[in-house]
Design a protein around this motif. Structure first.
Motif, PDB file in Angstrom:
ATOM      1  N   SER A   1     121.026  72.588  81.398  1.00  0.00           N
ATOM      2  CA  SER A   1     121.614  72.708  80.373  1.00  0.00           C
ATOM      3  C   SER A   1     122.545  74.357  80.371  1.00  0.00           C
ATOM      4  N   ASP A   2     122.374  74.968  81.062  1.00  0.00           N
ATOM      5  CA  ASP A   2     122.701  76.271  80.611  1.00  0.00           C
ATOM      6  C   ASP A   2     123.844  76.012  82.580  1.00  0.00           C
ATOM      7  N   CYS A   3     124.077  75.906  83.104  1.00  0.00           N
ATOM      8  CA  CYS A   3     124.573  75.306  84.452  1.00  0.00           C
ATOM      9  C   CYS A   3     125.312  74.026  84.959  1.00  0.00           C
ATOM     10  N   ARG A   4     126.599  73.526  84.280  1.00  0.00           N
ATOM     11  CA  ARG A   4     127.185  72.248  84.485  1.00  0.00           C
ATOM     12  C   ARG A   4     127.055  72.042  85.139  1.00  0.00           C
ATOM     13  N   VAL A   5     127.537  72.658  86.557  1.00  0.00           N
ATOM     14  CA  VAL A   5     127.804  72.051  87.701  1.00  0.00           C
ATOM     15  C   VAL A   5     126.038  71.474  87.997  1.00  0.00           C
ATOM     16  N   TYR A   6     125.018  72.297  87.754  1.00  0.00           N
ATOM     17  CA  TYR A   6     123.504  71.057  88.021  1.00  0.00           C
ATOM     18  C   TYR A   6     123.561  69.999  87.568  1.00  0.00           C
ATOM     19  N   TRP A   7     124.087  69.889  86.317  1.00  0.00           N
ATOM     20  CA  TRP A   7     123.457  69.157  85.239  1.00  0.00           C
ATOM     21  C   TRP A   7     124.736  68.339  85.857  1.00  0.00           C
ATOM     22  N   LEU A   8     125.901  68.154  85.599  1.00  0.00           N
ATOM     23  CA  LEU A   8     126.912  66.886  85.345  1.00  0.00           C
ATOM     24  C   LEU A   8     126.094  66.166  87.041  1.00  0.00           C
TER      25      LEU A   8
ATOM     26  N   SER B   1     116.691  35.078  87.422  1.00  0.00           N
ATOM     27  CA  SER B   1     115.478  36.357  87.188  1.00  0.00           C
ATOM     28  C   SER B   1     116.571  37.520  86.189  1.00  0.00           C
ATOM     29  N   ILE B   2     115.016  38.492  85.550  1.00  0.00           N
ATOM     30  CA  ILE B   2     115.565  39.138  84.756  1.00  0.00           C
ATOM     31  C   ILE B   2     115.071  40.793  85.485  1.00  0.00           C
ATOM     32  N   THR B   3     115.724  41.446  85.733  1.00  0.00           N
ATOM     33  CA  THR B   3     115.691  42.889  85.897  1.00  0.00           C
ATOM     34  C   THR B   3     115.257  43.968  85.452  1.00  0.00           C
ATOM     35  N   CYS B   4     114.884  44.655  84.938  1.00  0.00           N
ATOM     36  CA  CYS B   4     114.108  45.810  83.949  1.00  0.00           C
ATOM     37  C   CYS B   4     114.310  47.430  84.597  1.00  0.00           C
ATOM     38  N   THR B   5     114.847  47.946  84.369  1.00  0.00           N
ATOM     39  CA  THR B   5     114.840  49.370  84.514  1.00  0.00           C
ATOM     40  C   THR B   5     114.473  50.160  84.029  1.00  0.00           C
ATOM     41  N   THR B   6     113.556  51.003  83.983  1.00  0.00           N
ATOM     42  CA  THR B   6     112.726  52.147  82.903  1.00  0.00           C
ATOM     43  C   THR B   6     112.866  52.936  83.766  1.00  0.00           C
ATOM     44  N   PHE B   7     113.247  54.383  82.792  1.00  0.00           N
ATOM     45  CA  PHE B   7     113.966  55.961  83.882  1.00  0.00           C
ATOM     46  C   PHE B   7     113.688  57.226  82.857  1.00  0.00           C
ATOM     47  N   ASN B   8     112.417  57.649  82.745  1.00  0.00           N
ATOM     48  CA  ASN B   8     112.771  59.674  82.077  1.00  0.00           C
ATOM     49  C   ASN B   8     113.762  60.314  83.373  1.00  0.00           C
ATOM     50  N   ILE B   9     115.071  60.731  82.528  1.00  0.00           N
ATOM     51  CA  ILE B   9     115.645  61.130  83.640  1.00  0.00           C
ATOM     52  C   ILE B   9     115.200  62.501  83.545  1.00  0.00           C
ATOM     53  N   LEU B  10     115.156  63.096  82.217  1.00  0.00           N
ATOM     54  CA  LEU B  10     114.364  64.193  82.342  1.00  0.00           C
ATOM     55  C   LEU B  10     115.692  65.178  81.777  1.00  0.00           C
ATOM     56  N   ALA B  11     115.260  65.693  80.303  1.00  0.00           N
ATOM     57  CA  ALA B  11     116.813  65.507  80.137  1.00  0.00           C
ATOM     58  C   ALA B  11     117.342  66.867  80.478  1.00  0.00           C
ATOM     59  N   PRO B  12     117.999  67.777  80.955  1.00  0.00           N
ATOM     60  CA  PRO B  12     118.833  69.112  81.123  1.00  0.00           C
ATOM     61  C   PRO B  12     117.898  69.933  80.683  1.00  0.00           C
ATOM     62  N   MET B  13     117.742  70.381  79.115  1.00  0.00           N
ATOM     63  CA  MET B  13     117.917  71.221  78.153  1.00  0.00           C
ATOM     64  C   MET B  13     115.858  71.607  78.631  1.00  0.00           C
ATOM     65  N   TYR B  14     115.147  70.106  79.174  1.00  0.00           N
ATOM     66  CA  TYR B  14     113.888  70.453  79.391  1.00  0.00           C
ATOM     67  C   TYR B  14     113.859  70.920  80.802  1.00  0.00           C
ATOM     68  N   LYS B  15     114.618  70.986  82.014  1.00  0.00           N
ATOM     69  CA  LYS B  15     114.708  71.372  83.644  1.00  0.00           C
ATOM     70  C   LYS B  15     114.436  72.297  83.536  1.00  0.00           C
ATOM     71  N   ARG B  16     113.621  73.152  84.312  1.00  0.00           N
ATOM     72  CA  ARG B  16     113.461  74.244  84.352  1.00  0.00           C
ATOM     73  C   ARG B  16     114.539  74.894  85.683  1.00  0.00           C
ATOM     74  N   ILE B  17     115.207  75.160  86.296  1.00  0.00           N
ATOM     75  CA  ILE B  17     115.399  75.860  87.031  1.00  0.00           C
ATOM     76  C   ILE B  17     115.460  77.022  87.257  1.00  0.00           C
ATOM     77  N   ASN B  18     115.825  78.064  88.221  1.00  0.00           N
ATOM     78  CA  ASN B  18     115.761  79.428  89.275  1.00  0.00           C
ATOM     79  C   ASN B  18     117.068  79.466  89.215  1.00  0.00           C
ATOM     80  N   LEU B  19     117.922  80.184  88.768  1.00  0.00           N
ATOM     81  CA  LEU B  19     118.932  81.336  88.537  1.00  0.00           C
ATOM     82  C   LEU B  19     119.278  82.541  89.058  1.00  0.00           C
ATOM     83  N   GLY B  20     119.048  83.120  90.112  1.00  0.00           N
ATOM     84  CA  GLY B  20     118.365  84.235  90.217  1.00  0.00           C
ATOM     85  C   GLY B  20     117.254  85.344  89.250  1.00  0.00           C
ATOM     86  N   ARG B  21     117.715  86.851  89.335  1.00  0.00           N
ATOM     87  CA  ARG B  21     117.266  87.262  87.890  1.00  0.00           C
ATOM     88  C   ARG B  21     116.588  86.220  87.539  1.00  0.00           C
TER      89      ARG B  21
END
Length: 414
Positions: free
Chosen positions: A62-69, A35-55
């Motif tokens: 992408s601004d926080c290495r610990v998060y994207w890593l 058989s052949i298995t195929c996986t597709t996944f849009n992994i949401l580039a860190p430059m597009y992922k919105r996060i809340n960093l305090g203020r």
């Protein structure tokens, strides 16, 4: 009985889109059979992922290495647990060398060969397609640049299957070749962008047609959409992730005919969305209220009012003329009956009159020329809640679900 059968081996998988043939069937253990298995996944580039960093509530991951890593490692863990034969990733952050190196190393150590392609105009993200070296030998690799308003691109791999299929084929002289296409279509933020997506798919199919002619293959498309697979930045959930399968077959509609049908289908959808009935739509297309047929001028004016022309990403003058020529076959305008048959409810110019020569078990009769194709055994979305139309609040890998499809080989008439 005992008669030798001639086999054609131009089976193909086409991966199109951030996009699947879907099923609610549980995933079958693909290690028990070829058989052949195929996986597709849009992994949401860190430059597009919105996060809340305090203020700063508008920060990006992408601004926080610990998060994207951390998230990238979890994504890789999930992919390597799945261990699909083919992995197609979208929104891969090519602008970060550390992340790229991490994917290269971990996928390489797991036995994958991978290919990367950034979007045009240095947008920062792009595609990664990886295939297992124990399943495939890469014959060729091509990159398609759409050079459109979305800076989208596509990857095409021509591969040959390795040993796992040798027992099924039962002939060491036969090689099963597959075309793998990966792309990330423009998201339709408004209806006018659907035409851009159609152009992108058309360009891919044109190139596939060129390649398939060289391989002397004729595909027959089969695809279905189910469930939801994406929660966008507005919080809305929708189904946008697919894997499309094309098998070798004698019959398929001409690509140009398919393009015309698709554009007229879009045209009809926009008319119906404006609450126009069939009669109202005919009247709308008539520029002359006292006339009895639709003219080229009226056709063009309707396209303009529906935003299908007059924009940088709309239909070109040449495409508009070509659509009209295919609709107005006799060259004297469209009366109501012609409008019905050629725009509102178009009758296909080609009909599938292929004779079914299969026996009761679904296999071709002895002596009939055959091809090796693929069929969908199962398709599974992760997280599983999305198959029921729900988006789990505790899912943080991406804003897209991961989709994996299992294909198994079949013989078919050609």
């Amino acid at each position: 009985m005992g008669k030798e059968r001639k086999i054609k081996t131009n089976g193909r998988i086409s991966k199109i889109g951030s996009y699947a043939i879907a099923s609610s069937m549980p995933m079958r253990d693909h290690r028990q059979q070829p058989s052949i298995t195929c996986t597709t996944f849009n992994i949401l580039a860190p430059m597009y992922k919105r996060i809340n960093l305090g203020r700063n509530q508008n920060s990006r991951e992408s601004d926080c290495r610990v998060y994207w890593l951390a998230r990238s490692n979890r994504i890789l863990d999930s992919l390597l647990r799945e261990r699909s034969c083919i992995i197609c990733l979208q929104e891969f952050w090519l602008g970060n060398e550390e992340l790229v190196s991490m994917y290269e190393k971990r996928l390489g150590d797991a036995g994958y060969v991978n290919f990367q392609l950034g979007r045009t105009n240095n947008r920062g993200d792009g595609l990664l397609t990886a295939v297992r070296k124990d399943y495939f030998r890469v014959i060729n690799y091509r990159e398609l640049l759409f050079n459109d308003c979305g800076d989208r691109v596509a990857q095409l791999l021509h591969v040959e299957l390795a040993s796992p299929f040798s027992q099924f084929l039962n002939n060491n002289d036969i090689c099963l070749e597959i075309l793998i296409v990966s792309t990330h279509l423009l998201f339709p933020h408004d209806s006018s962008l659907c035409l851009v997506r159609l152009h992108q798919v058309y360009k891919i199919l044109q190139y596939l047609e060129f390649v398939s002619e060289r391989m002397q293959a004729q595909p027959n498309a089969d695809y279905t959409l189910r469930w939801v697979s994406h929660r966008n930045h507005c919080g809305n959930i929708c189904g946008v992730d697919f894997i499309w399968l094309l098998n070798p077959n004698k019959y398929r509609k001409l690509l140009k005919t398919s393009w015309t049908d698709a554009v007229f289908g879009m045209f009809k959808y926009l008319l119906r969305r404006a609450s126009l009935t069939e009669e109202d739509a005919f009247a709308f297309l008539k520029a002359d209220i006292n006339g009895d047929c639709i003219t080229y001028y009226g056709f063009c004016e309707a396209l303009r009012q529906l935003n299908l022309t007059g924009r940088c990403h709309g239909l070109s003058v040449e495409e508009t003329k070509d659509l009209w020529v295919q609709a107005d076959v006799d060259g004297n305008g469209l009366d109501y009956k012609e409008f019905q048959h050629r725009i509102w409810n178009p009758e296909s110019a080609e009909q599938n009159d292929q004779i079914n020569n299969e026996d009761q078990n679904g296999f071709p009769e002895d002596g009939q020329e055959q091809a090796i194709g693929l069929r969908v055994e199962s398709a599974v979305l992760f997280p599983p809640e999305v198959e029921k139309g729900r988006w789990p609040e505790n899912y943080f890998l991406s804003d897209h679900a991961r989709l994996t499809v299992v294909f198994s080989p079949i013989t078919m008439p050609c």
